[in-house]
Design an enzyme around this catalytic site. Structure first.
Site, PDB file in Angstrom:
ATOM      1  N   HIS A 169       0.865  -1.192   0.000  1.00 27.19           N
ATOM      2  CA  HIS A 169       0.000   0.000   0.000  1.00 27.19           C
ATOM      3  C   HIS A 169       0.897   1.237   0.000  1.00 27.19           C
ATOM      4  O   HIS A 169       1.998   1.227   0.571  1.00 27.19           O
ATOM      5  CB  HIS A 169      -0.922  -0.001   1.226  1.00 27.19           C
ATOM      6  CG  HIS A 169      -1.871   1.168   1.220  1.00 27.19           C
ATOM      7  ND1 HIS A 169      -1.523   2.380   1.768  1.00 27.19           N
ATOM      8  CD2 HIS A 169      -3.098   1.319   0.693  1.00 27.19           C
ATOM      9  CE1 HIS A 169      -2.523   3.228   1.579  1.00 27.19           C
ATOM     10  NE2 HIS A 169      -3.488   2.612   0.935  1.00 27.19           N
TER      11      HIS A 169
ATOM     12  N   GLU B 271      -3.350   2.518  -7.266  1.00 22.21           N
ATOM     13  CA  GLU B 271      -3.683   3.597  -6.343  1.00 22.21           C
ATOM     14  C   GLU B 271      -2.642   4.708  -6.477  1.00 22.21           C
ATOM     15  O   GLU B 271      -1.586   4.652  -5.829  1.00 22.21           O
ATOM     16  CB  GLU B 271      -3.709   3.074  -4.908  1.00 22.21           C
ATOM     17  CG  GLU B 271      -4.713   1.957  -4.689  1.00 22.21           C
ATOM     18  CD  GLU B 271      -5.131   1.874  -3.230  1.00 22.21           C
ATOM     19  OE1 GLU B 271      -6.321   2.067  -2.957  1.00 22.21           O
ATOM     20  OE2 GLU B 271      -4.273   1.653  -2.376  1.00 22.21           O
TER      21      GLU B 271
ATOM     22  N   GLY C 191      -6.240   9.528   0.256  1.00 25.46           N
ATOM     23  CA  GLY C 191      -6.364  10.185   1.555  1.00 25.46           C
ATOM     24  C   GLY C 191      -6.965  11.573   1.514  1.00 25.46           C
ATOM     25  O   GLY C 191      -7.343  12.074   0.448  1.00 25.46           O
TER      26      GLY C 191
ATOM     27  N   SER D 169      -9.306   8.062  -3.187  1.00 21.56           N
ATOM     28  CA  SER D 169     -10.421   9.015  -3.126  1.00 21.56           C
ATOM     29  C   SER D 169     -11.650   8.586  -3.932  1.00 21.56           C
ATOM     30  O   SER D 169     -12.330   9.427  -4.517  1.00 21.56           O
ATOM     31  CB  SER D 169      -9.975  10.413  -3.554  1.00 21.56           C
ATOM     32  OG  SER D 169      -9.109  10.959  -2.590  1.00 21.56           O
TER      33      SER D 169
HETATM   34  P1  PGA Z   1      -9.030   6.809   0.276  1.00 26.63           P
HETATM   35  O1  PGA Z   1      -7.979   5.629   0.548  1.00 26.63           O
HETATM   36  O2  PGA Z   1     -10.192   6.203  -0.484  1.00 26.63           O
HETATM   37  O3  PGA Z   1      -9.437   7.271   1.627  1.00 26.63           O
HETATM   38  O4  PGA Z   1      -8.330   7.838  -0.535  1.00 26.63           O
HETATM   39  C1  PGA Z   1      -7.683   4.725  -0.464  1.00 26.63           C
HETATM   40  C2  PGA Z   1      -6.585   3.794  -0.031  1.00 26.63           C
HETATM   41  O5  PGA Z   1      -5.646   4.212   0.649  1.00 26.63           O
HETATM   42  O6  PGA Z   1      -6.629   2.598  -0.392  1.00 26.63           O
END
Ligand code: PGA
Length: 257
Positions: A96, A168, A174, A212
């Site tokens: 991640h 991602e 975030g 997001s």
């Molecule tokens: P988020 O996180 O949807 O809050 O941006 C995604 C992730 O870190 O997998």
């Protein structure tokens, strides 16, 4: 058509008790979707045991957020595949963005984890994604190629049915993230699929989008053929919101050519 993949990583949120109530609610809200959706939740380590005992009949697949590749050893603070296996988990999330960029994990380390997770019978969920700086230099595809080529080095054909990839982009994740546009996400997914095809011809490894994801952009993303599911953070951490999000995208996914 493959089932829609929808999942969430709870990061360092929710205590074991909060995880249990979340899973209970999500399980009952989504009961009628079992045939159409593969749903997965990745709680914190201390909540895993409780999570496994909360979910019935694998209605929700459960995973760990990280794993040390060795079975045991002098690695204070780490968690081994044998420990996770005994809990009965399905998935191990590897690489991640926060593991890579806050804890400085390298592609070679992610590779060891991927190989160990697969060897121990887990589904390995490898996350890849470029930083804002790499995007600005126009090297997103090169970065993704490298993360995939190193991260998946040594994976065998027979293990491919237990491999998932999540795209991602680091800049999209975030509270400070900006979601990728439909076009941008589509292009990167097509690139990832092309790299996977080169590495493993004929594979059907699913590629999820994360960063997001929210009720405003989920539909635009899921209509893209290269996007096999959504990996959601904040927008999924209330069971009702996650249930709504899944129901919002499912008909569009099913309607794809
Ligand atoms: P988020 O996180 O949807 O809050 O941006 C995604 C992730 O870190 O997998």
């Amino acid at each position: 058509m493959k089932k829609l993949l929808m999942g969430t990583n709870l990061k360092m949120y929710k205590t074991p008790a909060q995880t249990e109530s979340y899973l209970c609610a999500l399980q009952s809200l989504t009961e009628d979707l079992r045939n159409d959706v593969t749903l997965f939740v990745i709680p914190s380590y201390p909540a895993l045991d409780r999570a496994v005992n909360t979910v019935r009949d694998k209605a929700i697949l459960l995973g760990a957020q990280n794993m040390h590749p060795e079975e045991q050893g002098q690695f204070t603070g780490e968690v081994s595949p044998l420990m996770l296996k005994e809990l009965g988990l399905d998935i191990v999330e590897i690489g991640h963005s926060e593991r890579r960029h806050v804890f400085h994990e390298t592609d070679a380390e992610e590779n060891k984890k991927v190989l160990s997770a697969l060897a121990h019978g887990f589904t390995a969920l490898l996350c890849v994604g470029e930083t804002a700086e790499q995007k600005a230099y126009g090297i997103a595809d090169e970065v993704l190629s490298m993360q995939l080529k190193i991260g998946l080095n040594g994976v065998t054909k027979t293990q491919l049915s237990r491999l998932w990839v999540a795209y991602e982009p680091v800049w999209a994740i975030g509270v400070n993230g900006t979601p990728a546009s439909q076009q941008y996400a589509k292009e990167r997914h097509l690139h990832i699929k092309a790299v996977l095809e080169m590495l493993f011809p004929g594979n059907e490894v699913p590629v999820l989008y994360g960063g997001s994801v929210n009720p405003d952009n989920a539909r635009d993303l899921i209509v893209q053929n290269g996007i096999d599911g959504l990996f959601t953070g904040r927008a999924a951490w209330e069971a009702e919101n996650f249930n709504k999000l899944i129901r919002q995208v499912l008909p569009l996914y099913k309607g794809r050519a």
